[in-house]
Every structure is written in structure tokens, then in C-alpha cells.
Design a protein around this motif. Structure first.
Motif, PDB file in Angstrom:
ATOM      1  N   ASN A  27      84.788  42.084 -14.592  1.00 17.92           N
ATOM      2  CA  ASN A  27      84.854  41.755 -16.012  1.00 17.92           C
ATOM      3  C   ASN A  27      83.611  42.167 -16.787  1.00 17.92           C
ATOM      4  O   ASN A  27      83.563  42.012 -17.995  1.00 17.92           O
ATOM      5  CB  ASN A  27      85.071  40.246 -16.202  1.00 17.92           C
ATOM      6  CG  ASN A  27      86.422  39.821 -15.690  1.00 17.92           C
ATOM      7  OD1 ASN A  27      87.367  40.591 -15.744  1.00 17.92           O
ATOM      8  ND2 ASN A  27      86.509  38.621 -15.178  1.00 17.92           N
ATOM      9  N   ASP A  51      96.538  54.348 -14.751  1.00 18.56           N
ATOM     10  CA  ASP A  51      95.549  53.718 -15.617  1.00 18.56           C
ATOM     11  C   ASP A  51      94.366  54.639 -15.852  1.00 18.56           C
ATOM     12  O   ASP A  51      94.189  55.639 -15.171  1.00 18.56           O
ATOM     13  CB  ASP A  51      95.096  52.363 -15.069  1.00 18.56           C
ATOM     14  CG  ASP A  51      94.210  52.488 -13.855  1.00 18.56           C
ATOM     15  OD1 ASP A  51      93.116  53.077 -13.972  1.00 18.56           O
ATOM     16  OD2 ASP A  51      94.585  51.980 -12.782  1.00 18.56           O
ATOM     17  N   THR A  53      91.158  53.197 -16.357  1.00 17.55           N
ATOM     18  CA  THR A  53      90.070  52.227 -16.372  1.00 17.55           C
ATOM     19  C   THR A  53      88.699  52.862 -16.164  1.00 17.55           C
ATOM     20  O   THR A  53      87.702  52.301 -16.592  1.00 17.55           O
ATOM     21  CB  THR A  53      90.277  51.132 -15.308  1.00 17.55           C
ATOM     22  OG1 THR A  53      90.401  51.750 -14.033  1.00 17.55           O
ATOM     23  CG2 THR A  53      91.515  50.318 -15.612  1.00 17.55           C
ATOM     24  N   LYS A  77     100.513  52.127 -18.147  1.00 17.81           N
ATOM     25  CA  LYS A  77     100.776  50.861 -18.820  1.00 17.81           C
ATOM     26  C   LYS A  77      99.566  50.342 -19.568  1.00 17.81           C
ATOM     27  O   LYS A  77      99.703  49.602 -20.535  1.00 17.81           O
ATOM     28  CB  LYS A  77     101.244  49.822 -17.809  1.00 17.81           C
ATOM     29  CG  LYS A  77     102.589  50.173 -17.209  1.00 17.81           C
ATOM     30  CD  LYS A  77     103.050  49.136 -16.231  1.00 17.81           C
ATOM     31  CE  LYS A  77     104.404  49.560 -15.674  1.00 17.81           C
ATOM     32  NZ  LYS A  77     104.881  48.642 -14.681  1.00 17.81           N
ATOM     33  N   SER A  78      98.376  50.708 -19.105  1.00 17.32           N
ATOM     34  CA  SER A  78      97.169  50.251 -19.787  1.00 17.32           C
ATOM     35  C   SER A  78      96.037  51.225 -19.531  1.00 17.32           C
ATOM     36  O   SER A  78      96.068  51.991 -18.577  1.00 17.32           O
ATOM     37  CB  SER A  78      96.764  48.850 -19.320  1.00 17.32           C
ATOM     38  OG  SER A  78      96.258  48.912 -18.002  1.00 17.32           O
ATOM     39  N   TYR A  80      92.754  49.886 -19.920  1.00 19.95           N
ATOM     40  CA  TYR A  80      91.826  48.946 -19.302  1.00 19.95           C
ATOM     41  C   TYR A  80      92.363  47.554 -19.563  1.00 19.95           C
ATOM     42  O   TYR A  80      93.047  47.320 -20.555  1.00 19.95           O
ATOM     43  CB  TYR A  80      90.419  49.124 -19.898  1.00 19.95           C
ATOM     44  CG  TYR A  80      89.340  48.430 -19.118  1.00 19.95           C
ATOM     45  CD1 TYR A  80      88.975  48.870 -17.848  1.00 19.95           C
ATOM     46  CD2 TYR A  80      88.689  47.322 -19.637  1.00 19.95           C
ATOM     47  CE1 TYR A  80      87.990  48.238 -17.123  1.00 19.95           C
ATOM     48  CE2 TYR A  80      87.694  46.676 -18.917  1.00 19.95           C
ATOM     49  CZ  TYR A  80      87.357  47.135 -17.659  1.00 19.95           C
ATOM     50  OH  TYR A  80      86.382  46.507 -16.937  1.00 19.95           O
ATOM     51  N   TRP A  81      92.082  46.599 -18.687  1.00 23.11           N
ATOM     52  CA  TRP A  81      92.677  45.272 -18.794  1.00 23.11           C
ATOM     53  C   TRP A  81      92.066  44.396 -19.872  1.00 23.11           C
ATOM     54  O   TRP A  81      92.580  43.329 -20.167  1.00 23.11           O
ATOM     55  CB  TRP A  81      92.649  44.537 -17.466  1.00 23.11           C
ATOM     56  CG  TRP A  81      91.310  44.541 -16.801  1.00 23.11           C
ATOM     57  CD1 TRP A  81      90.264  43.719 -17.060  1.00 23.11           C
ATOM     58  CD2 TRP A  81      90.870  45.437 -15.800  1.00 23.11           C
ATOM     59  NE1 TRP A  81      89.195  44.033 -16.268  1.00 23.11           N
ATOM     60  CE2 TRP A  81      89.535  45.107 -15.475  1.00 23.11           C
ATOM     61  CE3 TRP A  81      91.452  46.507 -15.121  1.00 23.11           C
ATOM     62  CZ2 TRP A  81      88.793  45.786 -14.520  1.00 23.11           C
ATOM     63  CZ3 TRP A  81      90.699  47.174 -14.176  1.00 23.11           C
ATOM     64  CH2 TRP A  81      89.402  46.819 -13.884  1.00 23.11           C
ATOM     65  N   GLY A  82      90.991  44.837 -20.500  1.00 26.88           N
ATOM     66  CA  GLY A  82      90.381  44.068 -21.578  1.00 26.88           C
ATOM     67  C   GLY A  82      89.777  44.992 -22.614  1.00 26.88           C
ATOM     68  O   GLY A  82      89.729  46.214 -22.434  1.00 26.88           O
ATOM     69  N   LYS A 102      99.174  48.099 -24.043  1.00 24.39           N
ATOM     70  CA  LYS A 102      97.902  47.406 -24.244  1.00 24.39           C
ATOM     71  C   LYS A 102      96.796  48.435 -24.439  1.00 24.39           C
ATOM     72  O   LYS A 102      96.541  49.263 -23.581  1.00 24.39           O
ATOM     73  CB  LYS A 102      97.609  46.542 -23.014  1.00 24.39           C
ATOM     74  CG  LYS A 102      96.426  45.666 -23.146  1.00 24.39           C
ATOM     75  CD  LYS A 102      96.770  44.434 -23.921  1.00 24.39           C
ATOM     76  CE  LYS A 102      95.593  43.471 -23.877  1.00 24.39           C
ATOM     77  NZ  LYS A 102      95.482  42.649 -25.006  1.00 24.39           N
ATOM     78  N   PRO A 104      92.689  49.263 -25.236  1.00 24.14           N
ATOM     79  CA  PRO A 104      91.439  48.589 -24.862  1.00 24.14           C
ATOM     80  C   PRO A 104      90.533  48.296 -26.057  1.00 24.14           C
ATOM     81  O   PRO A 104      89.335  48.491 -26.001  1.00 24.14           O
ATOM     82  CB  PRO A 104      90.788  49.613 -23.923  1.00 24.14           C
ATOM     83  CG  PRO A 104      91.198  50.918 -24.500  1.00 24.14           C
ATOM     84  CD  PRO A 104      92.613  50.702 -24.987  1.00 24.14           C
ATOM     85  N   GLU A 133      95.151  42.659 -29.327  1.00 19.33           N
ATOM     86  CA  GLU A 133      94.329  41.535 -28.878  1.00 19.33           C
ATOM     87  C   GLU A 133      94.523  40.318 -29.791  1.00 19.33           C
ATOM     88  O   GLU A 133      94.631  39.197 -29.330  1.00 19.33           O
ATOM     89  CB  GLU A 133      92.859  41.972 -28.858  1.00 19.33           C
ATOM     90  CG  GLU A 133      91.940  41.028 -28.155  1.00 19.33           C
ATOM     91  CD  GLU A 133      92.141  41.000 -26.643  1.00 19.33           C
ATOM     92  OE1 GLU A 133      91.734  40.008 -26.052  1.00 19.33           O
ATOM     93  OE2 GLU A 133      92.711  41.944 -26.065  1.00 19.33           O
TER      94      GLU A 133
END
Length: 167
Positions: A27, A51, A53, A77-78, A80-82, A102, A104, A133
Motif C-alpha cells: 500500500n 494490469d 500496476t 480490469k485495473s 492499480y488497486w488504489g 477502476k 488509479p 474514487e
């Protein structure tokens, strides 16, 4: 990798890119930047890529283009997760990645470039499916939804050629 400024991936069968992290937690941002000079990334027709990321390790990214032609990035699908800061990102282009929901970004992302980030997509309904977000983030980013510059030029050239052909 300190001299890398532009990365173009096209027709790759790569499914993932692994970058060693130098932080104890997933994180947190990395303490060592892997791609400090990377400013432009084009990912085109990379079937199977799930991804992006690893873009976390490119803090000076200015242009990010993710494109496909109807069949190549259906698994993405994304990114990055955040939310990520991307302080210099000015342009984000996404085409035909139907499962990307989603992004980032949050309301503080892309804030030090001096210009607003513009999100380009050739698909008018894609932006409506994005999971933002929060409402502030959704309202913060201007969106230019429509055909790419290349597609627009090609349409104009085709119209001109048909006009000249009929005279």
C-alpha cells in the motif's frame, strides 16, 4: 533503467510485468524509483495483459496510452488497486478495454503538472461505467470522449477523397 524515457509495447503476449518492490507494504509508494525518466507509455494490442500496476514505479509519467483493436485488452480490469499521484500526467488515452472500470486517480492525482489531466476515450459509454474514487474525483477530470486525433484525420481524408472522386 535510468535513461528510459519512452516505452512502447505492441503485440506482446506478456501477461504481467513484475517489478521488485523496495517497500515492506503493497500500500505504500516505493522508496526507490525504478523508471524515473519514463515519461511516455504506449500499450497497444497486448492481448492477455491484466494490469499495469508497475506504472507505480514511473512517477514522471506524462502520457499514458492504452489501446487495443477490438480484441486485445479485454482482460485489463485495473491499472492499480488504489489512487496514484502521477504528478506530471497530462493525457490518458484508453480505447476498447471493456473491463477497465477502476482508474488509479483520486481528487489529488495529477495535480502538479500545471494542467488538468484529460481522459480520452473513443467509446462514449465507457466513461459512464468507470468506478470513480468519489464524486469529487469524477468532477475533477475533464473528459474528451470521442474519436482519436488519428481517427478524425482519417475521416476527414476519406471525406475529401470521396469529394474529389465525385468531381
Amino acid at each position: 533503467m535510468a535513461v528510459l524515457s519512452k516505452l512502447e509495447m505492441e503485440h506482446s503476449r506478456m501477461v504481467e510485468i513484475n517489478v521488485k518492490r523496495s517497500t515492506p507494504s503493497l500500500n505504500k509508494s516505493p522508496t526507490n524509483v525504478s523508471f524515473p525518466n519514463l515519461s511516455t507509455v504506449h500499450v497497444v494490442r497486448c492481448h492477455g495483459l491484466k494490469d499495469l500496476t508497475w506504472l507505480l514505479f514511473a512517477p514522471n509519467l506524462k502520457v499514458l496510452t492504452v489501446e487495443t483493436r477490438a480484441y486485445d485488452l479485454p482482460e485489463l480490469k485495473s491499472i492499480y488497486w488504489g489512487p496514484l499521484p502521477f504528478p506530471r500526467l497530462k493525457k490518458f488515452r484508453i480505447d476498447r478495454c471493456p473491463n477497465l472500470r477502476k482508474l488509479p486517480f483520486d481528487s489529488k492525482s495529477c495535480s502538479s503538472a500545471g494542467e488538468e489531466l484529460v481522459i480520452h476515450s473513443g467509446e462514449r459509454d465507457w466513461i459512464d461505467k468507470v468506478e470513480w474514487e468519489d464524486e469529487e474525483t469524477k468532477e475533477r477530470f475533464p473528459r474528451s470522449i470521442g474519436p482519436s486525433e488519428t481517427e478524425t484525420v482519417l475521416e476527414i481524408l476519406m471525406e475529401l477523397s470521396s469529394t474529389f472522386a465525385s468531381t
